[in-house]
Design an enzyme around this catalytic site. Structure first.
Site, PDB file in Angstrom:
ATOM      1  N   ASP A   1      45.131  51.460   4.801  1.00 41.92           N
ATOM      2  CA  ASP A   1      43.848  52.154   4.939  1.00 41.92           C
ATOM      3  C   ASP A   1      43.492  52.949   3.688  1.00 41.92           C
ATOM      4  OD1 ASP A   1      41.486  52.969   6.143  1.00 41.92           O
ATOM      5  OD2 ASP A   1      42.434  54.638   7.207  1.00 41.92           O
TER       6      ASP A   1
ATOM      7  N   GLU B   1      47.477  47.572  13.650  1.00 43.53           N
ATOM      8  CA  GLU B   1      47.358  48.530  12.548  1.00 43.53           C
ATOM      9  C   GLU B   1      47.915  48.023  11.220  1.00 43.53           C
ATOM     10  OE1 GLU B   1      45.806  51.361  12.238  1.00 43.53           O
ATOM     11  OE2 GLU B   1      45.265  51.773  14.306  1.00 43.53           O
TER      12      GLU B   1
END
Length: 178
Positions: free
Chosen positions: A79, A66
């Protein structure tokens, strides 16, 4: 407060020889006060192990995937501003808890992962525990409504490989003593 996992990533392979072997360090485990946070009636190593609940190698693998152990984040965000922290909690669906590298954040994100594993267990009761775990990992990335079959578990995950990549990373961490 940093959780100490931000060193995972490019430096992991050097840890045992450069900084010592964690398996050789003596430890008494959780104190009574710490174990009471999980309402355990005992303390020590057994309590520490019970409080983990999920394989730390899997958490390390998700952190690696991630956020590259925080290296891909900007002030804790990733993100395009939708993901928070080492495990990239999606703030469109969850409130941000704790600092990006805090125990509070890791507890929240691990809770979200466990939630999705349980959802997949309920959705696919005939799958093996390992298949349900892999489906839960995929669901952590894209939601349980997008998991339709084990054969195509990563069909719409990021990179179309999320659970397969995370499992491979977790196995690497396991083989290397994490």
């Amino acid at each position: 407060m940093g959780y100490g996992v931000s060193i995972i990533g490019n430096y992991t392979a050097a840890l045992p020889s450069r900084y010592g072997d964690i398996t050789r360090v003596s430890a008494s485990g959780a104190s009574e006060k710490t174990s009471q946070q999980d309402r355990l009636g005992y303390s020590g190593v057994e309590a520490s192990e019970k409080m983990c609940g999920i394989d730390p190698a899997l958490i390390a693998a998700i952190i690696s995937r991630e956020s590259r152990a925080g290296n891909a984040l900007r002030n804790g965000w990733g993100d395009h501003g939708n993901g928070w922290g080492l495990m990239q909690v999606d703030i469109r669906y969850h409130q941000k808890e704790g600092d990006w590298d805090s125990e509070e954040h890791l507890r929240q994100a691990t809770g979200i992962l466990i939630h999705f594993i349980k959802r997949i267990q309920n959705k696919f009761p005939n799958w093996s525990r390992e298949q349900q775990l892999k489906g839960g990992i995929a669901a952590y990335n894209m939601g349980d409504g997008n998991v339709h079959s084990y054969e195509n578990v990563d069909a719409i995950t990021t990179g179309k490989d999320y659970s397969n990549d995370v499992v491979a990373r977790a196995k690497w961490y396991k083989r290397n003593g994490y």
